[in-house]
Scaffold this motif. Sequence first.
Motif, PDB file in Angstrom:
ATOM      1  N   GLU A 423       0.835  -1.198   0.000  1.00 26.05           N
ATOM      2  CA  GLU A 423       0.000   0.000   0.000  1.00 26.05           C
ATOM      3  C   GLU A 423       0.870   1.249   0.000  1.00 26.05           C
ATOM      4  N   GLY A 424       2.133   1.113  -0.374  1.00 27.87           N
ATOM      5  CA  GLY A 424       3.019   2.267  -0.496  1.00 27.87           C
ATOM      6  C   GLY A 424       3.758   2.629   0.768  1.00 27.87           C
ATOM      7  N   THR A 447       4.084   8.570   9.675  1.00 24.74           N
ATOM      8  CA  THR A 447       3.664   9.495   8.619  1.00 24.74           C
ATOM      9  C   THR A 447       3.699   8.801   7.269  1.00 24.74           C
ATOM     10  N   TYR A 448       2.972   9.369   6.329  1.00 24.03           N
ATOM     11  CA  TYR A 448       2.971   8.856   4.954  1.00 24.03           C
ATOM     12  C   TYR A 448       2.945  10.075   4.052  1.00 24.03           C
ATOM     13  N   ASN A 449       3.912  10.148   3.141  1.00 23.51           N
ATOM     14  CA  ASN A 449       4.069  11.309   2.283  1.00 23.51           C
ATOM     15  C   ASN A 449       4.109  12.607   3.101  1.00 23.51           C
ATOM     16  N   GLY A 450       4.742  12.512   4.240  1.00 23.73           N
ATOM     17  CA  GLY A 450       4.947  13.713   5.033  1.00 23.73           C
ATOM     18  C   GLY A 450       3.814  14.060   5.974  1.00 23.73           C
ATOM     19  N   VAL A 451       2.686  13.374   5.857  1.00 24.45           N
ATOM     20  CA  VAL A 451       1.600  13.688   6.776  1.00 24.45           C
ATOM     21  C   VAL A 451       1.309  12.490   7.677  1.00 24.45           C
ATOM     22  N   THR A 452       0.662  12.776   8.815  1.00 27.18           N
ATOM     23  CA  THR A 452       0.330  11.705   9.751  1.00 27.18           C
ATOM     24  C   THR A 452      -0.590  10.696   9.052  1.00 27.18           C
ATOM     25  N   ASP A 453      -0.209   9.456   9.209  1.00 30.48           N
ATOM     26  CA  ASP A 453      -0.922   8.411   8.461  1.00 30.48           C
ATOM     27  C   ASP A 453      -2.241   8.071   9.144  1.00 30.48           C
ATOM     28  N   SER A 454      -3.114   7.458   8.356  1.00 27.01           N
ATOM     29  CA  SER A 454      -4.442   7.121   8.891  1.00 27.01           C
ATOM     30  C   SER A 454      -4.554   5.616   9.088  1.00 27.01           C
ATOM     31  N   TYR A 455      -5.641   5.177   9.781  1.00 29.84           N
ATOM     32  CA  TYR A 455      -5.923   3.761  10.008  1.00 29.84           C
ATOM     33  C   TYR A 455      -5.841   3.000   8.706  1.00 29.84           C
ATOM     34  N   PRO A 456      -5.248   1.922   8.635  1.00 27.00           N
ATOM     35  CA  PRO A 456      -4.621   1.141   9.714  1.00 27.00           C
ATOM     36  C   PRO A 456      -3.117   1.409   9.882  1.00 27.00           C
ATOM     37  N   PHE A 457      -2.657   2.479   9.347  1.00 25.26           N
ATOM     38  CA  PHE A 457      -1.205   2.703   9.395  1.00 25.26           C
ATOM     39  C   PHE A 457      -0.826   3.739  10.453  1.00 25.26           C
ATOM     40  N   ASP A 458      -1.788   4.089  11.303  1.00 25.32           N
ATOM     41  CA  ASP A 458      -1.595   5.178  12.266  1.00 25.32           C
ATOM     42  C   ASP A 458      -0.987   4.666  13.566  1.00 25.32           C
ATOM     43  N   PHE A 459       0.301   4.435  13.576  1.00 22.32           N
ATOM     44  CA  PHE A 459       0.980   3.969  14.787  1.00 22.32           C
ATOM     45  C   PHE A 459       1.452   5.170  15.593  1.00 22.32           C
ATOM     46  N   ASP A 460       1.215   5.143  16.913  1.00 19.02           N
ATOM     47  CA  ASP A 460       1.646   6.259  17.755  1.00 19.02           C
ATOM     48  C   ASP A 460       2.741   5.793  18.707  1.00 19.02           C
ATOM     49  N   PRO A 461       3.999   6.000  18.340  1.00 24.79           N
ATOM     50  CA  PRO A 461       5.089   5.571  19.201  1.00 24.79           C
ATOM     51  C   PRO A 461       5.646   6.709  20.071  1.00 24.79           C
ATOM     52  N   THR A 462       4.888   7.798  20.189  1.00 27.84           N
ATOM     53  CA  THR A 462       5.447   8.963  20.884  1.00 27.84           C
ATOM     54  C   THR A 462       5.598   8.679  22.373  1.00 27.84           C
ATOM     55  N   LYS A 463       6.579   9.358  22.915  1.00 27.53           N
ATOM     56  CA  LYS A 463       6.897   9.174  24.321  1.00 27.53           C
ATOM     57  C   LYS A 463       6.905  10.563  24.954  1.00 27.53           C
ATOM     58  N   GLY A 464       6.214  10.715  26.045  1.00 29.05           N
ATOM     59  CA  GLY A 464       6.156  12.023  26.673  1.00 29.05           C
ATOM     60  C   GLY A 464       5.356  11.912  27.948  1.00 29.05           C
TER      61      GLY A 464
END
Lengths: 578, 1059
Positions: A423-424, A447-464
């Motif tokens: 799916e690219g 992200t995908y093509n520079g923007v935040t990706d959508s379901y099902p590719f929306d992984f949130d690995p942020t730490k804070g």
Amino acid sequence: MKKNLSGLFKAALPVMVCASVLSACQKTFDLQPKEVLVTEQVYQNIYDADAAVLGIYGQFMKLAGRYVILNELRGDLLDVTPKSDAYLREISLNKAGSDNPYADPAPFYEVILNCNDALKNFEIMRQKKLLDETQFYQRYTDVFFVRAWLYLQLGIHFGQVPYVTEDIADISVLKDQAKFPRLSFNNLLDKLIADAVSIPKEYLGQNTSLVSPTLLVPMEPYLLKDGVFKFFIHRRSLLGDLHLWKGNYLQAAKYYKDVMETGSSLTTTTNYQIDIYDTYRITNDNSGRNTLLTNGTVNPWRNIFSNALEETETNRERMWTLPFSETFGPVNPFLDLFSISKSYVLKPSDVARANWANQVRTDGGLTDRRGLESSYRLVNGQPEVLKYVSNYDPLQPFKTSGIWMLYRAATLHLRFAEAANREGRSKLASVLINDGLYTGFGNKVATYNGVTDSYPFDFDPTKGTRNGVWYRSIGIRGRALNQNVIVDSTRSFDMAVNPRIVKDPVLLTQDTEDLILNEAALETAFEGYRWPDLLRIALRREKDKAGEGVKYLNAKLAAKTGNPATFSTVEDFYLPFR
Amino acid sequence: MQLFTKSFKRLFLPALVVAVSASELAAQQADSIQVNTSVDKVNPNQLRVSGTVKDARTGKPIPGVSVSVSNYAAALSDDKGMFRISIPNLNALVLVSAQGYQGKQVSLKGSKKVEISLFEDSYSSVYDVAQLPYGDKPLSQTVFSVASINTEGSWNRANETADSYLQGNVAGLNATRRSGTPGIGADLLIRGYNSLYATAQPLVVVDGMIYDLNTYANSLISGHRTNHLANVDLKDIDNITVIKDGTSLYGTRGANGVILITTGRAKGEATRLDFGAYGGFNSKVENLPVMGADKYRIYLADLLKSSGSSDAQIGSMPFMNEGSYPAYSRTTNWQDEVINGGYSKNYYLKVSGGDNIATYALSMGYLDNDGLTKNTNLTRYQTRFNANLNLSQKLKATANLAFSRAEQNLRDQGRSFDTNPLYLGLIKAPFLYPYEIPALGKVSPNLAGVDDFSMSNPFSAVEKALALDRNYRFVGSVGFDYAFNKKFNLQSVVGITYDKIRENTLRPKLGVVSEVLNTAVGENKPGANVVRYFSVYTDTWASYKHSFNTNHSLKANLGFRFNSSKSESDYGIGYNTASDEFVTLGGVESTLRIVGGGIGQWNWLNTYANVDYNAYNKYFLSFNVAADASSRFGTDAGSLSVGGTNIALLPAIGGAWLISSENFMKGQKAIETLKLRASYGISGNEDIGNYGSKKYYVSQGFLNRQGLVRGNIGNSSLKWETVKKANIGLDAALYNERINLSIDVYNTNISDMLVYEPTGSLSGFPYALTNSGSMQNTGLEIAVNTRIINNEKLVWGMGFNLGTYKNKIKSLPAGIPLNSYAGATYLMREGRAANLFYGYKTNGVYTSAAEANASGLMNKLSNGSLVPFQGGDVRFVNTNGDAVIDKNDMQVIGNPNPDFVGGLSNRLAYKRWSLDALFTFSVGNDIYNATRASLESMSGYENQTLAVLNRWRTDGQVTNIPRAVWGDPAENARFSDRWIEDGSYFKLRTVSLSYDVPFKAAFMKYATVYATANNVFTVTKYLGYDPEFSSQGSIFARGVDTGLEPIYKSVQLGVRIGL
């Protein structure tokens, strides 16, 4: 005296005549068997329904040896030994003759027969209100997906197969063979996917004891913990697989993603003694006791294949396992196939061993820690697949317990990566197989093509202050403590501009796919995925460009067999159906 | 004496045709008939016939012979043997009977004067009476092929059972003794196999009750089968009638023919006592020629070398150094350690008598017979009580009660390679010894354990093993016969059969190889098994007889038989009790306990009707029909359904023409009787399994839980096998009955034959049971009985019978695989016999590697690999021309079915001496010698026959025995014509000499002394112990010598005393 007796006889006469008439009645000649059960005696209550499910799994387990032989020996990672017979050699060379006992679809259909029988009767029980909706669907769905899994296997190995869903109750059903036309693999996939639509979404989760309290009771010697519900087929990942085979990559990715997020979507129950947060995610929980990182004096990664069923950390990895018990049949078939102290007819191929030897670790050294002493070992210089025999001690020949691993998190991640890549999402795919989302996306949501990706590719690995659910992700190679692998950028990127732009997305996808496949070889060798993986890629590339698939498979097998032209057409990929 | 005579008249004169089968000698009996000249006083003006009755042997007239015409007149012969009797017309049949003589039905052939000569009552002739289910009938009037044997107890063959007794006695009945085990009996086949997977054994009916011969579970004792027929003592049997066709009256149980056994009842009201006592000796069999210690050592060295051991390694092995190691320096003849001769004892007492209301016969028997294998024997107790009651003028009753108990010590036989003493005795290393021999060389009293070659100690297998079979059978029935009037009768027999087999076994730890189980090593193994069978049986029928005028008569029967049977078997085996002395199942390791068994229940209803029509005593017509219902039939089993139950409708018709009774035969003095028979009938075989028609589920474990899975694909149209029999026969008596002859030609067509039909991959089961085969048996039978010398002092009678048939599969579903049994492979193909041996043909041995190479052939092994042949490998014949020897090169290499079988009997009587000799033969049957296949395969440590001394050793050596190689990697010992042998034999089966001791004592009526020898010699080319055996009743086990106890020679001396 004489008169009395003859009178008695006269009185007895009508009785005897009656008896003769009575004896002629239908009941006398419709006896119920006493040592087996007939249709009227089964499927009467929920326990009967449970017995049908248990019976099917009992039979299913007999396929284990055949499953591994067909799915691995046909591929490039598993090879024959001097002790192997000619039939195994034929399988290894993909030249099985019609008398080859391993190339026989009948054992699969034996289970399918029981699935069809159970499915039909579950429906009847539902109509008769012997099962309520939940009870019905939990059992129906399980058997339904077991059958789909069996057909997927048949499709993979035999190509054109009859799709039998009717209950063959009586020999008369077989009279009309036109009822069982042979479907091409592609049409079979269509059928399997279409039929699965009928299953309501809420029943796509793996069976648990909460929803099936009668079916899932403690089984000696296994406690009612994670191990128990993992006996049952993993439904969503199978759906993902069906779509992946079919080429519905987005749909496949969705199913996989839902499974990958099991830990954050499932409510905690007493059944989940494990820390569910890390379930199926390939993570480092930072507890300092993560048992699956390949460091430590004894490599903990190999425990995936040897730990007790209820062990917590390994259950974050294991998704579908069937246990072989030393106390109950069937006997663990893997020991005989793989152990040097037993028949030893299967061994790791040189290709597989070289692959591990060529990996670069994060410490800069060569050789992958998932290879020697993890996936295989050397016994007196002879390679032995360790994944199946690590708990086996030749001095205790009757301690034969073991597990048949049918699905695990790494497989899930690799399959997701494969779908995402198509799916690219080449970047996401390579992040998953390398050192994980946290590092890969630099503390940002995927992200995908520079923007935040959508379901099902929306992984949130942020730490804070509030961590994303994927912040512990360490990736497959990360877990193996290997250096990342990357595609050759010069082939698919325009290296002149910065940031680089993809100049050949097709080549990028293909190169990434090769990386995924190779990672699968390193991670999941001998587990029963290799031939399907190779076949899937070959069929896909053949579809993209005629001849490519045949070329791909020939090249892969040539590395093992030395024969550069095993196949000449796509039809050659399949075993003869008989 | 007065009482006796009176009762004689009353009982016997009206009973028109009764074969009086007392066992006394004719001369003695004749005295007891009161002679009175008698002329018929009924119709003095009627047509009369006169004649004389003579003794066929002495030519002297016989006085006091009862002469009668059915329902018309009766007379007795005077002291000149002359009689006169009224007859309705010249077609009338004159019935003649006298005690001690054969009964006879004399046809007048248009003449008013007849000369009748009578043989003694044991003479087998066309006038013999067959004891058919609905009444007795002389063979001269039967329309079907029937044989009748008046056994009269056969006191000279005391240790036989009824089935083995029949061997060589009836044309077309092939009795094959199962083995040499005492009481094991014989497999009976009437006119060949009429089924592949259902039973092929005939139906046995004892005193009107179906006598079930099946055992409803396998024995725990390898190679053993319980012979239920052994529970009927031969000395209790009066008559055995074998019905070969026209068995439609038994409906779906009549397909394989019917054997009717009648046990003895009181012959009169006088109290009689018969006592017999026998003792005998059983001899050993001749040892098979296996290698002695020296030759065996050389063989071992060859073998070890082939497995890669160096000369030095071989030389250093203890068994190669005779003398240095006492434990390996013996020369033991192991065969002598496991087999022995033995003794037999047999006692029998029968009391009979009664009064005019009730007569009874009570018998008791005891038998003790040692087996060939050491520590084996059979002990049997039997008792039987038969009573006849005249309850009223119209109501008669009978009672039959029989109980028997047998206890048999056995050992494993056949293909139990670790526990069969006979086999172990052949293969055990001859330099070893049954007892331990410590280093110093003194023999220890302890039994030796398993040897270095992982072979059991044969001596331990006879001494320590346990294989005990105890069986009991009770059969009890009561019968009623109510005569409404002269035309109508109602009869009924109701009875039960209860049978129980208990077995206890132990595979000992000491000296016997341990079993490797999935979860443990099984060191010793106790087992117990109980098999029960219970059935209720009733046969109730109304009979009608009527004579329209003097020339036409009709008999009809209408009845039903109902049989409800139950069987149950329960076995338990376990492993690892504390010691070999502790053999209860409670003591086994609990996780290694295996229990199992089976329960069956089935009902059968057979409604039947029969009409016999007789015109002018020359033309006979019989019509039978049965309508059967059975719980075994599927719900869609047939076109005919009554009240939801499927019915098998099975008719039969037969006709006979007594040509000799025609007037135009008047001049043919040589031909006394000539009868032509023709019959056609349909019968069935309902032995199709109790619930194969139903779709059923069986248990399937999943870890420690039980699930259910499908056990089969149901077949709701599963039905009986249909067997259509056509028969043409000729019965003749020539030259005053000096020659009796019976010839039958038959054609049996089996349709709806049960086969395991391949169902294809997608069905989930490889096979389903369907009625989709058909088969044909065509055959010829000849029985001849002659009296060659017939004078007052010396009598020589000779009987000869022969049966031959061709079996042919007519149709089969596609894809039927080969059948295997004990290493043999059977081919089943359309157009050929059903069970042909199918294997490789061989053509010697490659003399050198060069020759093997030059053949260009590759050897495809059973694991699929292709290897080249080497020097010393067997030259398998390449039939398909490709360069590979594989299963496509298999061909028919033998036929286990005999071309013909039969018997030759001789009876020589001189004064008080008589000598009986029975020869039996089987010609043209092939045997797969599975024992020899292991004894000449040269693949392991097993001792081999002397034939392997000729094994191939060097290039250029021409021999037909291949090289000795560890594990036989080239599979030279595969199933091939190397192991197929001609099983033809000619055997002096039994010879017996009897002498009637002349007694004058008042208390003793007679005394006879017997000396009998069995299996005196066998002429055969067969290399095994004996070519006669039957390891299974199945067609797919025929001719496979699995190594059962062979038949041995035995002698008995006995005495019979009548009080």
